[in-house]
Each structure stands twice: as structure tokens, then as C-alpha cells.
Scaffold this motif. Structure first.
Motif, PDB file in Angstrom:
ATOM      1  N   LEU A  78       0.614  -1.186  -0.304  1.00 58.03           N
ATOM      2  CA  LEU A  78       0.101  -0.482  -0.081  1.00 58.03           C
ATOM      3  C   LEU A  78       0.890   1.106   0.151  1.00 58.03           C
ATOM      4  CD1 LEU A  78      -2.840  -0.975   2.497  1.00 58.03           C
ATOM      5  CD2 LEU A  78      -2.559  -0.713  -0.178  1.00 58.03           C
ATOM      6  N   ALA A  79       1.639   1.037   0.854  1.00 55.80           N
ATOM      7  CA  ALA A  79       2.782   2.223   0.732  1.00 55.80           C
ATOM      8  C   ALA A  79       4.133   2.870  -0.677  1.00 55.80           C
ATOM      9  CB  ALA A  79       3.883   2.541   1.869  1.00 55.80           C
ATOM     10  N   ARG A  80       3.828   1.410  -0.992  1.00 53.63           N
ATOM     11  CA  ARG A  80       4.864   1.635  -2.071  1.00 53.63           C
ATOM     12  C   ARG A  80       3.806   1.921  -2.908  1.00 53.63           C
ATOM     13  NH1 ARG A  80       5.058  -1.430  -6.613  1.00 53.63           N
ATOM     14  NH2 ARG A  80       4.071  -3.874  -5.904  1.00 53.63           N
ATOM     15  N   ARG A  81       2.681   1.715  -2.954  1.00 52.31           N
ATOM     16  CA  ARG A  81       1.308   1.998  -4.512  1.00 52.31           C
ATOM     17  C   ARG A  81       1.053   3.392  -4.140  1.00 52.31           C
ATOM     18  NH1 ARG A  81      -4.174   2.782  -5.421  1.00 52.31           N
ATOM     19  NH2 ARG A  81      -4.995   1.355  -6.132  1.00 52.31           N
ATOM     20  N   ALA A  82       1.085   3.975  -3.030  1.00 51.61           N
ATOM     21  CA  ALA A  82       0.744   5.139  -2.540  1.00 51.61           C
ATOM     22  C   ALA A  82       1.313   6.200  -3.117  1.00 51.61           C
ATOM     23  CB  ALA A  82       0.258   5.319  -0.843  1.00 51.61           C
ATOM     24  N   ARG A  83       2.638   6.147  -3.002  1.00 53.24           N
ATOM     25  CA  ARG A  83       4.140   6.344  -3.445  1.00 53.24           C
ATOM     26  C   ARG A  83       4.064   7.040  -5.153  1.00 53.24           C
ATOM     27  NH1 ARG A  83       6.811   3.306   1.152  1.00 53.24           N
ATOM     28  NH2 ARG A  83       6.952   5.071   2.648  1.00 53.24           N
ATOM     29  N   SER A  84       3.855   5.967  -5.119  1.00 50.90           N
ATOM     30  CA  SER A  84       3.979   5.167  -6.783  1.00 50.90           C
ATOM     31  C   SER A  84       2.677   6.662  -8.383  1.00 50.90           C
ATOM     32  CB  SER A  84       3.805   4.137  -7.799  1.00 50.90           C
ATOM     33  OG  SER A  84       3.750   4.152  -8.914  1.00 50.90           O
ATOM     34  N   TYR A  85       1.520   6.046  -7.344  1.00 47.87           N
ATOM     35  CA  TYR A  85       0.055   6.789  -7.674  1.00 47.87           C
ATOM     36  C   TYR A  85       0.686   8.691  -8.006  1.00 47.87           C
ATOM     37  CZ  TYR A  85      -4.351   8.229  -8.180  1.00 47.87           C
ATOM     38  OH  TYR A  85      -5.857   8.579  -8.554  1.00 47.87           O
TER      39      TYR A  85
END
Length: 200
Positions: A78-85
């Protein structure tokens, strides 16, 4: 025009968006940019909203959405996804405005389905998975909307008068209310809050 496709229009629209912003983006300007008459575009994109929907889909897809890696916890994912988004939204001028007002479709929806299925495999109910992703997406969109709006105000040289707002002035001396540090603070709160609601 040979080579004029929906994907070409969307890429050209994203390029033009960076030059003129969302308020300046028109189908007529896009046609001029491509060296064609506006009616030529309607074979591929019927309305400006359809163009914006396609651009939003491209912004979401380029963020690399998809299920967690085998070695990732759902929290790490979720953290990686949020940063990428967030990075993908910031990469386009007014990117958050484009995505917030769009109807999702195509590849973005297929990636979303894969993400939800992966969360269910990790112990979330379908409703918990949907609410978690939705809450995170709303947070990211709102944060980037604010970042991009503040960047626009700063570009015009406008600064608020804080002389009668001492508490706010003191808080702001500790740093900007937007940016990486603030984003990470909110992201940690959302993930910790999800842990408290979901037993997986």
C-alpha cells in the motif's frame, strides 16, 4: 491522418496538458497541436470528457498499479502503491484534477480488480479491500490537488497574511503543510488505521 489513433491523442493531450493546464486544454488546441482539423479527432475521441477519461486512465496505468509482489506485506505494498500513484499524478500538470473528474475504465479498472483480488487473498473482505483502496486514493488525490494548487499560487507570487493567525503561523514554521514529509505522515496514519480495522 495516417497514424492518428486514440492512444496518440491521449499522449498528445497529456503533453498539451503540461503546456497549457487543464483550463487551457481544448479539443481545438489538441487538433492544432497535431496539425489536423478538429473533426478528424472525433473518429477516435467524441468529447473532451472522453479525452480526459483516457488521459486519466493513462496517468493511473503509468503509476504501475497492480497486486503486491510475492515478498511484500500488504502494508509495504500500500505504501509503495501510494507513492507511485502520487508521483504519477504530480508528473502531469493538473494531474489530480484530471483523475478526480474522470470515469475510470480500461486498463485502470483491470489493474484495480487485480489489486482487490490480491487483498482478498491476504485476508481482507471484498468490502474492506475496496474501502481501503478508495480511502487511500481519496487521500492521495486530495493531497496532490492541494500540492498542485499551491504550486499555482506560488507561481503567481501570492502569500497569505498570517499576522492575525499566530497558531497557524507557528505551525507553519515547522514546515510546509504539503510535500513529502506531510504525505508520508498521512500515509502512515492510513495504514495504521487499516491495521486496526482489519485482522489479517
Amino acid at each position: 491522418m495516417k497514424g492518428l489513433t486514440r492512444d496518440v491523442l491521449i499522449e498528445a493531450g497529456l503533453k498539451l496538458l503540461n503546456e497549457v493546464g487543464l483550463d487551457g486544454l481544448t479539443v481545438r488546441k489538441l487538433a492544432t497541436e497535431l496539425g489536423v482539423q478538429s473533426p478528424a479527432l472525433y473518429w477516435h475521441i467524441r468529447t473532451k470528457q472522453e479525452l480526459l477519461d483516457g488521459m486519466a486512465n493513462a496517468i493511473i496505468v503509468r503509476a504501475g498499479m497492480g497486486p503486491p509482489r510475492p515478498d511484500e506485506t500488504w502494508q509495504e505494498w500500500l505504501a509503495r502503491r501510494a507513492r507511485s500513484y502520487r508521483a504519477s499524478l504530480l508528473a502531469s500538470r493538473d494531474g489530480a484534477r484530471v483523475v478526480s473528474a474522470a470515469v475510470r475504465g480500461g486498463d485502470a479498472v483491470r489493474h484495480f480488480e487485480q489489486e482487490l483480488a490480491a487483498m482478498v487473498e491476504r485476508g481482507f473482505t471484498p468490502v474492506q479491500a475496496l474501502r481501503t483502496i478508495t480511502a487511500l486514493s481519496h487521500y492521495i488525490n486530495g493531497h496532490v490537488l492541494q500540492e498542485q494548487a499551491v504550486a499555482g499560487v506560488a507561481g503567481r507570487g501570492e502569500r497569505p497574511d498570517l499576522s492575525e493567525l499566530p497558531t497557524l503561523a507557528a505551525a507553519l514554521r515547522g514546515g510546509s503543510p504539503i510535500g513529502d514529509e506531510v504525505f508520508e505522515y498521512g500515509l502512515r496514519i492510513l495504514i495504521k488505521g487499516t491495521e486496526s480495522q482489519v485482522t489479517v
